[in-house]
Design a protein around this motif. Structure first.
Motif, mmCIF file in Angstrom:
data_model
loop_
_atom_site.group_PDB
_atom_site.id
_atom_site.type_symbol
_atom_site.label_atom_id
_atom_site.label_comp_id
_atom_site.label_asym_id
_atom_site.label_seq_id
_atom_site.Cartn_x
_atom_site.Cartn_y
_atom_site.Cartn_z
ATOM 1 N N PRO A 114 0.809 -1.227 0.000
ATOM 2 C CA PRO A 114 0.000 0.000 0.000
ATOM 3 C C PRO A 114 0.842 1.277 0.000
ATOM 4 C CG PRO A 114 -0.808 -1.527 1.647
ATOM 5 C CD PRO A 114 0.468 -2.093 1.120
ATOM 6 N N PHE A 115 2.012 1.224 0.621
ATOM 7 C CA PHE A 115 2.875 2.401 0.668
ATOM 8 C C PHE A 115 3.479 2.716 -0.699
ATOM 9 C CE2 PHE A 115 2.810 0.814 5.018
ATOM 10 C CZ PHE A 115 2.521 1.980 5.719
ATOM 11 N N VAL A 116 3.582 1.703 -1.541
ATOM 12 C CA VAL A 116 4.141 1.888 -2.880
ATOM 13 C C VAL A 116 3.045 2.251 -3.888
ATOM 14 C CG1 VAL A 116 5.347 0.724 -4.776
ATOM 15 C CG2 VAL A 116 6.071 0.332 -2.409
ATOM 16 N N LEU A 117 1.940 1.545 -3.834
ATOM 17 C CA LEU A 117 0.894 1.732 -4.844
ATOM 18 C C LEU A 117 -0.031 2.921 -4.571
ATOM 19 C CD1 LEU A 117 -0.108 -1.958 -5.638
ATOM 20 C CD2 LEU A 117 1.459 -0.461 -6.870
ATOM 21 N N THR A 141 1.013 19.857 -10.542
ATOM 22 C CA THR A 141 1.917 18.867 -9.946
ATOM 23 C C THR A 141 1.906 18.947 -8.425
ATOM 24 O OG1 THR A 141 3.313 18.969 -11.911
ATOM 25 C CG2 THR A 141 4.299 18.030 -9.933
ATOM 26 N N LEU A 142 1.816 20.140 -7.884
ATOM 27 C CA LEU A 142 1.759 20.296 -6.428
ATOM 28 C C LEU A 142 0.484 19.664 -5.867
ATOM 29 C CD1 LEU A 142 3.123 21.418 -3.909
ATOM 30 C CD2 LEU A 142 1.964 23.587 -4.335
ATOM 31 N N SER A 143 -0.622 19.815 -6.560
ATOM 32 C CA SER A 143 -1.866 19.170 -6.137
ATOM 33 C C SER A 143 -1.712 17.655 -6.141
ATOM 34 C CB SER A 143 -3.021 19.562 -7.068
ATOM 35 O OG SER A 143 -3.396 20.910 -6.890
ATOM 36 N N LEU A 144 -1.115 17.112 -7.196
ATOM 37 C CA LEU A 144 -0.908 15.664 -7.274
ATOM 38 C C LEU A 144 0.035 15.180 -6.175
ATOM 39 C CD1 LEU A 144 -0.692 15.206 -11.140
ATOM 40 C CD2 LEU A 144 -2.519 14.408 -9.622
ATOM 41 N N ALA A 145 1.060 15.960 -5.872
ATOM 42 C CA ALA A 145 1.991 15.586 -4.793
ATOM 43 C C ALA A 145 1.274 15.575 -3.445
ATOM 44 C CB ALA A 145 3.177 16.540 -4.768
ATOM 45 N N ALA A 146 0.421 16.565 -3.202
ATOM 46 C CA ALA A 146 -0.334 16.605 -1.948
ATOM 47 C C ALA A 146 -1.282 15.402 -1.864
ATOM 48 C CB ALA A 146 -1.120 17.919 -1.849
ATOM 49 N N LEU A 147 -1.936 15.080 -2.964
ATOM 50 C CA LEU A 147 -2.814 13.908 -2.991
ATOM 51 C C LEU A 147 -2.020 12.629 -2.738
ATOM 52 C CD1 LEU A 147 -5.024 14.916 -6.035
ATOM 53 C CD2 LEU A 147 -5.813 14.691 -3.671
ATOM 54 N N TRP A 151 -2.735 9.973 0.218
ATOM 55 C CA TRP A 151 -2.968 8.549 -0.032
ATOM 56 C C TRP A 151 -1.903 7.678 0.609
ATOM 57 C CZ3 TRP A 151 -6.833 5.548 -1.784
ATOM 58 C CH2 TRP A 151 -7.988 6.235 -2.164
ATOM 59 N N LEU A 152 -0.707 8.202 0.761
ATOM 60 C CA LEU A 152 0.345 7.465 1.454
ATOM 61 C C LEU A 152 -0.040 7.230 2.912
ATOM 62 C CD1 LEU A 152 3.255 6.317 1.406
ATOM 63 C CD2 LEU A 152 4.034 8.593 2.036
ATOM 64 N N VAL A 153 -0.829 8.128 3.463
ATOM 65 C CA VAL A 153 -1.284 8.002 4.851
ATOM 66 C C VAL A 153 -2.610 7.240 4.941
ATOM 67 C CG1 VAL A 153 -2.052 9.295 6.890
ATOM 68 C CG2 VAL A 153 -0.081 10.093 5.560
ATOM 69 N N ILE A 154 -3.611 7.670 4.163
ATOM 70 C CA ILE A 154 -4.970 7.148 4.360
ATOM 71 C C ILE A 154 -5.128 5.689 3.949
ATOM 72 C CG2 ILE A 154 -5.940 7.941 2.141
ATOM 73 C CD1 ILE A 154 -7.791 8.047 5.506
ATOM 74 N N PHE A 155 -4.522 5.284 2.854
ATOM 75 C CA PHE A 155 -4.741 3.919 2.382
ATOM 76 C C PHE A 155 -4.140 2.885 3.330
ATOM 77 C CE2 PHE A 155 -3.997 0.358 -0.681
ATOM 78 C CZ PHE A 155 -5.328 0.030 -0.852
ATOM 79 N N PRO A 156 -2.876 2.998 3.720
ATOM 80 C CA PRO A 156 -2.353 2.027 4.700
ATOM 81 C C PRO A 156 -3.096 2.100 6.039
ATOM 82 C CG PRO A 156 -0.548 3.141 3.601
ATOM 83 C CD PRO A 156 -1.817 3.863 3.210
ATOM 84 N N LEU A 157 -3.532 3.299 6.432
ATOM 85 C CA LEU A 157 -4.293 3.443 7.673
ATOM 86 C C LEU A 157 -5.610 2.675 7.587
ATOM 87 C CD1 LEU A 157 -4.765 4.732 10.466
ATOM 88 C CD2 LEU A 157 -5.780 6.684 9.256
ATOM 89 N N LEU A 158 -6.330 2.829 6.497
ATOM 90 C CA LEU A 158 -7.591 2.103 6.331
ATOM 91 C C LEU A 158 -7.364 0.592 6.335
ATOM 92 C CD1 LEU A 158 -9.293 4.322 3.612
ATOM 93 C CD2 LEU A 158 -10.025 4.054 5.997
ATOM 94 N N MET A 159 -6.295 0.151 5.697
ATOM 95 C CA MET A 159 -6.003 -1.280 5.674
ATOM 96 C C MET A 159 -5.652 -1.795 7.067
ATOM 97 S SD MET A 159 -4.160 -1.822 2.021
ATOM 98 C CE MET A 159 -4.349 -3.593 2.123
ATOM 99 N N ALA A 160 -4.888 -1.002 7.826
ATOM 100 C CA ALA A 160 -4.538 -1.399 9.197
ATOM 101 C C ALA A 160 -5.776 -1.453 10.083
ATOM 102 C CB ALA A 160 -3.507 -0.433 9.772
#
Length: 171
Positions: A114-117, A141-147, A151-160
């Motif tokens: 999840p941290f990679v994808l 690009t800044l918007s995409l970086a913020a997103l 997602w680096l935080v929310i997706f692994p958090l939801l999976m955990a």
């Protein structure tokens, strides 16, 4: 094809159809379609609908908070100038949460995945939505970086959270 594989494929197709309806319509029709897809999922695909519904509600809240941050900070905008997460995007969060128990459940097998994808796939969905005029990413690009960070935080958090508090939803 096994029954489990068929249900995972059905889940994937339902999510894609619901996402597309929400992004193209962004109105009450989108909510109606998403609600129908969600009801169908919970009655036909889900083995544990009550537990999965609770997990979906939690995901809607957490996902909407993250998206709300992006709307409030100007990282993302929709056609209405909303200062918070629009209902059609909350519906997408509901639909997305169904995939964590089914078509994306395989991601639980590798803790690093999840941290990679997520930092790639998450922003890509918003970029696709922006190409369909559902949202705008005013900072490019800044918007995409913020997103990607979100997602680096929310997706692994939801999976955990799912693995710890809703393990019965994993198929």
């Amino acid at each position: 094809m096994s029954s489990a594989t068929t249900l995972k494929l059905l889940n994937f197709l339902l999510f894609q159809a619901g996402w597309l309806a929400c992004v193209l319509l962004t109105n009450s029709w989108a909510l109606l379609i998403a609600t129908g897809v969600l009801a169908f999922h919970l009655t036909v695909v889900s083995a544990r609908p009550a537990a999965e519904a609770r997990f979906i509600l939690l995901g809607i809240v957490l996902g909407s908070l993250v998206d709300g941050l992006w709307f409030r900070s100007g990282v993302m905008q929709d056609g209405t100038g909303s200062a918070w997460t629009p209902l059609w995007l909350m519906a997408i969060w509901a639909l997305f949460m169904t995939t964590l128990a089914h078509s994306l459940a395989w991601m639980h097998q590798r803790i690093w995945l999840p941290f990679v994808l997520a930092p790639v796939a998450g922003p890509f969905a918003y970029l696709a939505a922006s190409k369909l005029d559902a949202v705008t990413l005013p900072e490019g690009t800044l918007s995409l970086a913020a997103l990607a960070v979100g997602w680096l935080v929310i997706f692994p958090l939801l999976m955990a959270i799912q693995k710890r508090y809703f393990p019965e939803t994993l198929t």
